[in-house]
Design an enzyme around this catalytic site. Structure first.
Site, PDB file in Angstrom:
ATOM      1  N   CYS A 179      36.320  -5.883  -1.930  1.00 54.76           N
ATOM      2  CA  CYS A 179      37.258  -5.435  -2.969  1.00 54.76           C
ATOM      3  C   CYS A 179      37.037  -6.206  -4.267  1.00 54.76           C
ATOM      4  O   CYS A 179      37.286  -5.687  -5.359  1.00 54.76           O
ATOM      5  CB  CYS A 179      38.694  -5.578  -2.481  1.00 54.76           C
ATOM      6  SG  CYS A 179      39.143  -7.248  -1.937  1.00 54.76           S
ATOM      7  N   HIS A 449      43.675  -9.534  -1.335  1.00 53.43           N
ATOM      8  CA  HIS A 449      43.091  -8.219  -1.620  1.00 53.43           C
ATOM      9  C   HIS A 449      43.186  -7.953  -3.115  1.00 53.43           C
ATOM     10  O   HIS A 449      44.208  -8.226  -3.747  1.00 53.43           O
ATOM     11  CB  HIS A 449      43.830  -7.130  -0.842  1.00 53.43           C
ATOM     12  CG  HIS A 449      43.288  -5.754  -1.088  1.00 53.43           C
ATOM     13  ND1 HIS A 449      42.001  -5.390  -0.749  1.00 53.43           N
ATOM     14  CD2 HIS A 449      43.859  -4.648  -1.659  1.00 53.43           C
ATOM     15  CE1 HIS A 449      41.798  -4.127  -1.081  1.00 53.43           C
ATOM     16  NE2 HIS A 449      42.911  -3.659  -1.640  1.00 53.43           N
TER      17      HIS A 449
END
Length: 535
Positions: A179, A449
């Protein structure tokens, strides 16, 4: 007279009939006056004894005057005096001097028109370019609107081609805790300067012979994002190239997005044509490179030592809750972080030795932006290590940071901080930036994340790996940023100069053709001599 057609989404029939050449001329004069009014970041009233505009009805001073385009009347919008004037005088149009917005009394609304917007921009830029050339004493190429090429050869090259439908928004697959890579690539894709460079075929991966070329990977990325395919794309080759060139980022462990950002900039820079270590004009340095000036003043003798360092991004501290100049203690703001970044810092005798008096003494160190890049990249330092042990796990600072859609960098520039140079700062629009991308991080350093927001045309979207959802500017500004990107509202253009490596390549090609002609002449002479010998 300009043509005002019905091709706009919200046409005003009165523009095509009532917006005469005389009214258009006054419109340009009002817009130009508004730009000149705040020249050099100061009000024209403060620089010269000029009476400020007042409302023709209530006679209050107008900070944002609305001017009738048919007569000398100016009035206030809040009191509806300018609207009343238009109705009583049977006049059609008035203009907001600050924004250039035109109000039509017949439509009883602010009217929008692409040609009118172009007229406003032309008038605005003309004043900026004139002031830049005479005040800042730098060469600025006049801006020219894009028009289809009239060249027959270029037109024939486009014959038979088909325009494909694309939206420039595509999710990226998570290839295993990647990510961090996806959010940086999305910021690249939505960067106007990088987009124009690679979509302009400045680097064609099919013609490049460099192995593990980062520019080729960027070219492939833009081809995929701007294709007809809307399914999520997996940047596998980009990831593999990064692993081969930077072993510290290899593997499927979670990595820092800012670290990958700097690594990618270095990779792209190293593979650009004509890249150099000094005064590089590659796409990376043309987009992100600026200059930071450090002024250290010795408190013993008053000597000031100035050094200038190149920068590609700016890292801002979030440790101290109270920031000078910021009244809020509950949240940070980007402006407050920049004020803290550029405020004087006290240096002790152990940290500084004056080059003039040669003695260790206390000093004041102050940072300022000497040259601003077209794209500003900010990183907020959200991780800190307690104590001197850097190997210990880092603590994340979840402090919210208030961002702004528009950013004025003039207060933080070197030329603005020096009173003697403030008059040479040029028009203030040169220091105005617009937000176009924000990167967020949720969780801790080792198990978090990354997601991001980005602006596409005039709309905002949220990117969470392969998921792309429509969002808003408000949602973006309320998010907790880890990185954010701003682009200049108006870029400074210089006359087109052919790059050195292109001129060198052309010179070598001419030399090679001359050698071929000499070899051919020598070969022909040998044949002629042999023919004469046989005769």
């Amino acid at each position: 007279m300009a043509s005002y057609s019905f091709d706009d989404l919200e046409p005003c029939s009165h523009l095509s009939t009532g917006f005469t050449e005389v009214i258009e001329t006054k419109y340009r004069r009002v817009v130009s006056w508004s730009v000149m009014r705040h020249a050099n970041g100061k009000s024209l009233v403060k620089r010269r004894k000029v009476a400020p505009p007042t409302c023709g009805t209530c006679h209050i001073t107008l900070a944002r005057p609305f001017v009738c385009l048919h007569c000398p009347y100016s009035g206030c919008w809040a009191g509806s005096h300018v609207v009343d004037h238009l109705k009583q005088s049977s006049h059609m149009f008035c203009v907001d001097a600050s924004s250039g917005a035109v109000f039509c009394s017949a439509c009883d609304d602010v009217v929008h028109n692409h040609t009118l917007d172009k007229t406003y921009l032309e008038s605005h830029l003309k004043v900026e370019e004139r002031r830049t050339g005479s005040v800042a004493k730098i060469t600025r190429e006049p801006y020219k609107f894009w028009e289809p090429s009239a060249d027959a050869e270029e037109a024939s090259a486009l014959e038979g081609t088909l325009a494909i439908s694309c939206q420039g928004r595509r999710g990226l697959l998570n290839l295993g805790q990647t990510c961090y890579l996806n959010v940086i690539l999305q910021s690249f894709v939505h960067n106007p300067l990088l987009r124009n460079h690679f979509l302009g075929d400045k680097h064609n991966h099919k013609l490049c012979k460099i192995q593990d070329c980062a520019c080729c990977e960027m070219d492939k990325l833009f081809i995929e994002v701007y294709s007809e395919d809307t399914t999520p794309f997996g940047p596998i080759s980009f990831l593999a190239t990064t692993w081969r060139k930077s072993t510290e980022l290899a593997g499927y462990a979670q990595h820092d997005a800012h670290e990958f950002f700097i690594t990618s900039l270095n990779h792209i820079h190293s593979n650009c044509k004509g890249s150099t270590n000094i005064s590089c004009n590659c796409i990376i340095h043309s987009t992100f490179a600026g200059q930071l000036q450090s002024d250290v003043k010795c408190e013993r003798c008053g000597n000031v030592t100035s050094t200038v360092d190149p920068i590609l991004d700016v890292s801002l501290e979030l440790k101290d809750r109270v920031i000078s100049g910021d009244k809020s203690n509950t949240a940070f703001s980007l402006g407050a972080c920049l004020r803290k970044y550029t405020q004087p810092e006290k240096l002790g005798p152990k940290d500084y030795t004056c080059s003039k008096c040669g003695k260790a003494s206390s000093a004041l160190k102050k940072l300022s932006f000497r040259r601003l890049p077209p794209v500003l990249s900010f990183q907020f330092k959200r991780y800190e290590h307690k104590g001197a042990d850097k190997s210990a796990s880092a603590k994340k600072l979840d402090s919210p940071v208030r961002l702004t859609a528009n950013l004025d960098m003039m207060p933080f520039t070197t030329i603005n901080m020096k009173d003697t140079d403030r008059e040479n700062s040029g028009p203030p629009i040169m220091y105005h930036y617009e937000l176009f991308a924000v990167i967020n991080h949720d969780g801790q350093l080792d198990n978090g994340h990354y997601t991001n927001y980005a602006r596409s045309d005039s709309a905002w979207y949220r990117f969470d790996d392969d998921k792309v959802t429509h969002s808003s500017l408000g949602a973006c500004l309320k998010s907790t940023p880890y990185m954010c990107f701003y682009v200049k509202k108006h870029l400074e253009y210089k006359p087109h100069i052919t790059p050195t490596y292109v001129r060198l390549r052309e010179t070598e090609a001419v030399r090679e053709r001359a050698l071929e002609r000499e070899k051919e002449a020598a070969r022909q002479k040998e044949l002629d001599d042999a023919l004469l010998a046989t005769v």
